[in-house]
Design an enzyme around this catalytic site. Structure first.
Site, PDB file in Angstrom:
ATOM      1  N   SER A  63     -12.819   1.890  10.468  1.00  0.00           N
ATOM      2  CA  SER A  63     -12.179   1.995   9.155  1.00  0.00           C
ATOM      3  C   SER A  63     -12.944   1.220   8.092  1.00  0.00           C
ATOM      4  CB  SER A  63     -10.753   1.449   9.227  1.00  0.00           C
ATOM      5  OG  SER A  63     -10.170   1.469   7.951  1.00  0.00           O
ATOM      6  N   ALA A  64     -12.998   1.798   6.897  1.00  0.00           N
ATOM      7  CA  ALA A  64     -13.596   1.105   5.752  1.00  0.00           C
ATOM      8  C   ALA A  64     -12.777  -0.121   5.360  1.00  0.00           C
ATOM      9  CB  ALA A  64     -13.710   2.066   4.568  1.00  0.00           C
ATOM     10  N   ASP A  65     -11.555  -0.224   5.884  1.00  0.00           N
ATOM     11  CA  ASP A  65     -10.745  -1.427   5.608  1.00  0.00           C
ATOM     12  C   ASP A  65     -11.551  -2.694   5.910  1.00  0.00           C
ATOM     13  OD1 ASP A  65      -8.637   0.283   5.104  1.00  0.00           O
ATOM     14  OD2 ASP A  65      -7.436  -0.317   6.853  1.00  0.00           O
ATOM     15  N   VAL A  94      -5.392   0.394   3.028  1.00  0.00           N
ATOM     16  CA  VAL A  94      -5.544  -1.066   2.948  1.00  0.00           C
ATOM     17  C   VAL A  94      -6.791  -1.410   2.124  1.00  0.00           C
ATOM     18  CG1 VAL A  94      -6.086  -3.134   4.309  1.00  0.00           C
ATOM     19  CG2 VAL A  94      -4.314  -1.549   5.096  1.00  0.00           C
ATOM     20  N   LYS A 150      -4.934  10.887   0.855  1.00  0.00           N
ATOM     21  CA  LYS A 150      -5.154   9.517   1.349  1.00  0.00           C
ATOM     22  C   LYS A 150      -6.491   9.029   0.800  1.00  0.00           C
ATOM     23  CE  LYS A 150      -6.381   7.342   5.799  1.00  0.00           C
ATOM     24  NZ  LYS A 150      -6.423   7.521   7.260  1.00  0.00           N
ATOM     25  N   ASP A 166     -16.547   5.699  14.393  1.00  0.00           N
ATOM     26  CA  ASP A 166     -15.350   5.659  13.545  1.00  0.00           C
ATOM     27  C   ASP A 166     -14.799   4.242  13.448  1.00  0.00           C
ATOM     28  OD1 ASP A 166     -13.126   6.163  12.067  1.00  0.00           O
ATOM     29  OD2 ASP A 166     -12.290   7.699  13.388  1.00  0.00           O
ATOM     30  N   LYS A 201      -2.925  -1.439  15.502  1.00  0.00           N
ATOM     31  CA  LYS A 201      -2.232  -0.668  16.531  1.00  0.00           C
ATOM     32  C   LYS A 201      -3.124  -0.491  17.758  1.00  0.00           C
ATOM     33  CE  LYS A 201       1.268   1.811  14.055  1.00  0.00           C
ATOM     34  NZ  LYS A 201       1.047   2.213  12.679  1.00  0.00           N
ATOM     35  N   GLU A 229       0.846  -1.208   0.000  1.00  0.00           N
ATOM     36  CA  GLU A 229       0.000   0.000   0.000  1.00  0.00           C
ATOM     37  C   GLU A 229       0.881   1.258   0.000  1.00  0.00           C
ATOM     38  OE1 GLU A 229      -1.620   1.800   3.444  1.00  0.00           O
ATOM     39  OE2 GLU A 229      -1.191   0.059   4.705  1.00  0.00           O
TER      40      GLU A 229
HETATM   41  N1  PSU Z   1      -2.690   1.612  10.511  1.00  0.00           N
HETATM   42  C1  PSU Z   1      -1.397   1.837  10.776  1.00  0.00           C
HETATM   43  N2  PSU Z   1      -0.669   2.641   9.933  1.00  0.00           N
HETATM   44  C2  PSU Z   1      -1.240   3.209   8.833  1.00  0.00           C
HETATM   45  C3  PSU Z   1      -2.598   2.905   8.548  1.00  0.00           C
HETATM   46  C4  PSU Z   1      -3.274   2.111   9.413  1.00  0.00           C
HETATM   47  O1  PSU Z   1      -0.885   1.322  11.755  1.00  0.00           O
HETATM   48  O2  PSU Z   1      -0.565   3.946   8.102  1.00  0.00           O
HETATM   49  C5  PSU Z   1      -3.234   3.431   7.303  1.00  0.00           C
HETATM   50  C6  PSU Z   1      -3.556   2.272   6.344  1.00  0.00           C
HETATM   51  O3  PSU Z   1      -3.425   2.730   5.010  1.00  0.00           O
HETATM   52  C7  PSU Z   1      -5.009   1.971   6.656  1.00  0.00           C
HETATM   53  C8  PSU Z   1      -5.538   3.358   6.922  1.00  0.00           C
HETATM   54  O4  PSU Z   1      -5.697   1.353   5.595  1.00  0.00           O
HETATM   55  O5  PSU Z   1      -4.483   4.009   7.647  1.00  0.00           O
HETATM   56  C9  PSU Z   1      -6.822   3.332   7.724  1.00  0.00           C
HETATM   57  O6  PSU Z   1      -7.273   4.634   7.869  1.00  0.00           O
HETATM   58  P1  PSU Z   1      -8.751   4.930   8.424  1.00  0.00           P
HETATM   59  O7  PSU Z   1      -8.702   4.548   9.872  1.00  0.00           O
HETATM   60  O8  PSU Z   1      -8.933   6.394   8.187  1.00  0.00           O
HETATM   61  O9  PSU Z   1      -9.677   4.062   7.609  1.00  0.00           O
HETATM   62 MN    MN Z   2     -12.202   6.461  10.165  1.00  0.00          MN
END
Ligand code: PSU
Ligand code: MN
Length: 302
Positions: A139-141, A105, A85, A137, A158, A24
């Protein structure tokens, strides 16, 4: 989606049916600080090559989906302030407006899957944020991985996230999770998060077999391979707890919300640990890149 632009080495590997590992770009643009980010992005690729697989770093460059980046494209992602992003929902806007974007991701998994790449290495997954009952909140992941057939090698999530809630949501979404040579779910900087997993797989071949067996039965969810950082590279426990607490307090006080939360907390970790967390972060991705390359090869012998 518009036609993808493949780097010459990725195009050759796809034509010849050789092992490929997707990487990524958000960890390069937003997850790791400059100037180390460019150097380590190249090191992640080099590790995959040294294991006999082809790296495919994925990003949008000036409105094109690029699968495998040239040196100048990688530099652009690592150094330009104009690189946004992008999760999957951002792709249409970014492409139509001819923007450059780093893929999360979610977006990387989606693009890799369309390109026919079966293995993806990253650092940590996105997940459920602390305080999500107020903010929603998540993540869409997670949602994307529920219907994207790909192996994602990571070091868990994390501790800045709610790890228990993230594991629950992974279950709800039907996303497979296994530990590599452990059934302790790792907490990225630390080998153990305090949560255990139902499945432990000990070899790259076992992981490839499980993935292919699910595919044969038309299951299209992702396989998360949780690969703990080596014991020698873990972040000191006390330093970890202290930094986490101060980071969460600062984010709350600064009113950070939405997709800015993760980069904010990562930056705090790097500063507050005097770059020690950065060293761990880089090791984590390197170790994941190596395992992902081994799995990509095992897919061809399974
Ligand atoms: N988790 C980490 N480091 C990162 C990310 C996640 O420990 O850099 C990044 C990855 O690209 C992940 C994204 O897909 O942040 C998730 O962001 P959000 O929570 O805004 O969906
Ligand atoms: Mn988010």
């Amino acid at each position: 989606m518009s036609a993808f632009i493949y780097s010459p080495e990725v195009r050759d590997a796809l034509h010849q049916g050789l092992p490929i590992v997707a990487l990524e770009s958000t960890i390069i643009s937003h997850g790791l600080p400059r100037p180390q980010n460019l150097r380590v992005a190249k090191e992640f690729e080099a590790i995959i090559r040294s294991e006999g697989a082809t790296p495919a770093t994925i990003a949008l460059i000036d409105g094109s989906v690029c699968v495998g980046l040239s040196d100048s494209q990688l530099e652009h992602v690592a150094t330009s302030d104009d690189v946004i992003k992008a999760s999957t929902r951002d792709l249409g806007f970014a492409l139509s407006q001819k923007l450059s974007a780093a893929t999360t991701v979610a977006a990387t998994s989606h693009i890799a899957n369309l390109a026919g790449i079966q293995v993806f290495a990253t650092g940590g997954l996105g997940g459920v944020h602390r305080g999500f009952l107020d903010t929603f909140d998540e993540s869409a992941d997670l949602e994307i991985l529920s219907h994207t057939s790909i192996i994602v090698v990571c070091a868990g999530v994390k501790s800045i996230l709610d790890i228990g809630a993230t594991l629950e949501r992974l279950e709800t979404y039907g996303i497979a999770v296994c530990g590599y040579q452990t059934n302790d779910f790792p907490g990225f900087y630390r080998r153990k998060s305090g949560f255990t997993l139902d499945w432990q797989l000990d070899t790259a071949k076992d992981i490839a077999d499980a993935f292919l067996s699910a595919r044969l039965n038309s299951l299209s969810h992702a396989f998360i391979v949780a690969n703990p950082v080596s014991a020698a590279d873990e972040l000191d426990l006390e330093l970890h707890e202290k930094t986490l607490e101060s980071g969460l307090q600062r984010a709350e006080k600064a009113g950070v919300r939405g997709k800015a939360v993760t980069p904010f907390l990562l930056e705090h970790f790097h500063t507050a640990t005097n770059q020690e967390s950065l060293r761990v972060n880089i090791e984590v991705v390197k170790q994941n890149a190596r395992l992902a390359a081994q799995i990509s090869k095992a897919l061809f012998t399974s």
